[in-house]
Write an enzyme that holds these catalytic residues in place. Structure first.
Site, PDB file in Angstrom:
ATOM      1  N   SER A  15      -7.213 -16.752   9.605  1.00 18.94           N
ATOM      2  CA  SER A  15      -8.120 -17.874   9.726  1.00 18.94           C
ATOM      3  C   SER A  15      -7.349 -19.189   9.683  1.00 18.94           C
ATOM      4  CB  SER A  15      -9.149 -17.831   8.590  1.00 18.94           C
ATOM      5  OG  SER A  15     -10.150 -18.812   8.797  1.00 18.94           O
ATOM      6  N   SER A 528     -13.538  18.022   8.863  1.00 19.10           N
ATOM      7  CA  SER A 528     -14.915  17.600   9.181  1.00 19.10           C
ATOM      8  C   SER A 528     -15.570  16.968   7.956  1.00 19.10           C
ATOM      9  CB  SER A 528     -15.750  18.776   9.700  1.00 19.10           C
ATOM     10  OG  SER A 528     -15.636  19.913   8.880  1.00 19.10           O
TER      11      SER A 528
END
Length: 617
Positions: A15, A528
């Site tokens: 920023s 998974s």
């Protein structure tokens, strides 16, 4: 020494007023990479501006408007070297209106350096730059928490920012994420370790930049050489070169050696490499990215600019319709559907048309606006592009050279967009499912899917191997679908983001369903981690009338870490990898698994026997 030859390209972002230019200036100053007259000029400018200290940011803020406003507008490149490595640092703007400048400055970077003000924490700009860095395929990310001196060197504040950004990073495809607390103004943790933060046990920024491993980032598998120019002798004075024909270009990826078999695309003719010549006409034994070379083939093929040399069994995708993420770079016009441009891809130029704008992406929130009708300056979106001639491409995430392109406005000759190919366009079609003439009842065996899930190193793969052996020995057709093995082929294009993990499970589930439908016991063994992904596979099996058995290999994480055969837990704990299940990414244990295996159930042989007993096989 290899290190002295290695070049690291760094893109800085953050920023406004986070201290990017100051940090780069400090790096240059403390590493003794600036001349005395440069330092004198900076000291003089600092005095003229009334600054009480030498403002090292002035080393990079080269434009007058930048110095007046104290911000960065253009992309400034700075070069310096240490005994270990050479560096090119791109100081990119922090303002949202200069997104295009960041995209161009970071497009070739090996590492992204994102600054966060310790007082302000993670802002929208921080998230935007992190997303852009991963979108551009930058493999290494370093989050520098700057201005630690203004928060009293607080470890608690550093950990807060680290946790907040880490949570956001799990949504991105980040391969390597490092956190370093610094004070660019005072030089703490920039070149040398600071004594002001004894709780920090990591390395300084410069030490990390010198040691970060980038050699493995290169794609050495997919051999690609886009042909830029065909070299023929222009004079007849040398009889030895009378029939010389060479194909010059810059190696995009992979390795080429004399004697290698290659194919020229799009013609499809094959030959072998007779010789490879480097700059100055020197013969080379092998060529790899980003070497500029001239390749001489054993046969005279019809090869011209825009063609690509590759391996016969490893070819790029070929197509005229593709999906891509694009960043719009001009304010003079906007991207809209049906607009036509010149597409420059590797060494090929062709006409192209934007068939459809799928969505405009809000890079601050990652929200997809599917109602968007156009893209304007600095906006990013996904499009479907149709080209007049087929392109020879790879997905951008696999190859940043063959996966990128630019769009040029024919009326002005200006570059209006930079694009990253995600893959070929998958068209909607009216394809129907063709029923088989053989029913399940007519097959000799009944199929099913046994789905083993658990943490990495829980032992599920070993159990799956033993289960497959036992089933086959008992005369039952079985096939093991191992998560790691499938990432070498079927799922080689997937990473480890939540979306990629979901797609990984979907593909394995689809293959399992086909095997089960054919009378085979499909043994799926993969982490998974998300319950919704496994439940989706279960539901599809149930809708198809196929048995689905979920086996939860419930090994405590402490035991998994103690095993750690691949060293993944150690790397995750050290911060070398992010998004690792069980460490900084969640594992959602099954709630209704048909079978749960724990260490007290015995070794993998005994656990496989328990599955066989449950299956009544």
């Amino acid at each position: 020494m290899v290190h002295t030859q290695q070049l690291l390209r760094v893109a800085t972002a953050g920023s406004v007023d986070d201290g990017k230019s100051t940090l780069i200036g400090r790096l240059l100053y403390d590493s003794k990479s600036i001349f005395e007259d440069q330092l004198e000029a900076v000291e003089r400018s600092s005095r003229e501006r009334g600054t009480e200290y030498t403002d090292l940011a002035l080393l990079t803020d080269g434009l007058r408007a930048e110095r007046e406003q104290g911000i960065t507008i253009d992309v400034a490149h700075r070069y310096f070297a240490t005994p270990q490595r050479k560096f090119i640092i791109a100081d990119t703007p922090g303002h949202e209106q200069y997104t295009r400048n960041m995209v161009t400055g970071a497009s070739t970077a090996d590492l992204a350096l994102i600054l966060v003000d310790a007082r302000k924490g993670v802002l929208e700009q921080t998230r935007r730059h992190a997303f852009l860095s991963t979108l551009l395929g930058i493999p290494h990310l370093v989050l520098c928490v700057n201005k630690m001196d203004l928060v009293e060197w607080s470890q608690e504040r550093f950990e807060e920012i680290k946790d907040e950004f880490g949570q956001f990073a799990t949504k991105l495809d980040v391969h390597d994420l490092t956190f370093i607390p610094v004070s660019a103004l005072k030089g703490d943790n920039i070149v040398t370790r600071t004594e002001n933060m004894p709780w920090y046990e990591g390395s300084s920024l410069l030490h990390h930049l010198e040691d970060v491993h980038i050699a493995s980032d290169r794609n050495l598998i997919d051999a690609r050489l886009p042909v830029q120019y065909v070299i023929r002798p222009q004079q007849q004075t040398d009889a030895d070169l009378h029939d010389f024909r060479g194909y010059a270009g810059t190696v995009a990826s992979g390795v080429f050696k004399p004697g290698d078999e290659v194919v020229a695309l799009p013609s499809g003719f094959t030959s072998t490499i007779a010789a490879i010549w480097g700059p100055g006409g020197e013969p080379v034994k092998e060529a790899f990215a980003p070497s500029a070379v001239c390749v001489q083939l054993a046969d005279d093929l019809d090869v011209s600019r825009g063609d690509t040399l590759c391996r016969p069994n490893n070819r790029p995708l070929v197509g005229q319709e593709l999906d891509a993420m694009v960043c719009w770079l001009t304010e003079q016009s906007a991207l809209s559907e049906d607009a036509r441009y010149t597409v420059l891809h590797t060494t090929r130029a062709t006409r192209g048309q934007v068939v459809r704008l799928d969505y405009r992406l809000d890079v601050n929130t990652l929200h997809r606006d599917e109602t968007a009708q156009s893209l304007t300056l600095n906006e990013i979106g996904r499009i479907q592009l149709r080209t007049q001639q087929p392109l020879l491409f790879d997905p951008y995430r696999r190859n940043r050279v063959t996966g990128s392109f630019i769009l040029v406005d024919d009326s002005t000759g200006n570059t209006v967009a930079a694009g990253m190919i995600t893959g070929p366009t998958l068209k909607e079609s009216k394809v129907v499912w063709h029923s088989a003439a053989v029913s399940r009842e007519e097959r000799a065996t009944r199929g099913m899917t046994v789905w083993l899930t658990g943490l990495s190193a829980s032992g599920k793969s070993t159990v799956a191997v033993e289960l497959e052996r036992r089933l086959v020995a008992a005369g039952v057709p079985a096939y093991r679908l191992d998560g790691d093995n499938l990432r070498h082929g079927l799922n080689a294009d997937l990473g480890f983001t939540a979306a990629d993990r979901a797609e990984n499970a979907r593909r394995v589930g689809a293959v399992s369903q086909l095997l089960a439908d054919g009378g085979t016991v499909a043994i799926a063994s993969l982490i998974s981690p998300y319950r919704a992904d496994r439940d989706r596979v279960r539901r599809l099996h149930e809708e198809a009338g196929l048995p689905f058995v979920e086996v939860f290999v419930d090994t405590p994480i402490e035991q998994c870490e103690a095993r750690d055969p691949k060293g993944m837990y150690a790397k995750a704990r050290a911060g070398e990898i992010t998004g690792f299940t069980g460490v900084d990414d969640p594992y959602e244990a099954p709630e209704d698994a048909e079978l749960v295996l724990r260490p007290e159930d015995g070794d993998p042989v005994a656990q496989a026997a328990k599955i066989m007993e449950y299956l009544h096989l």
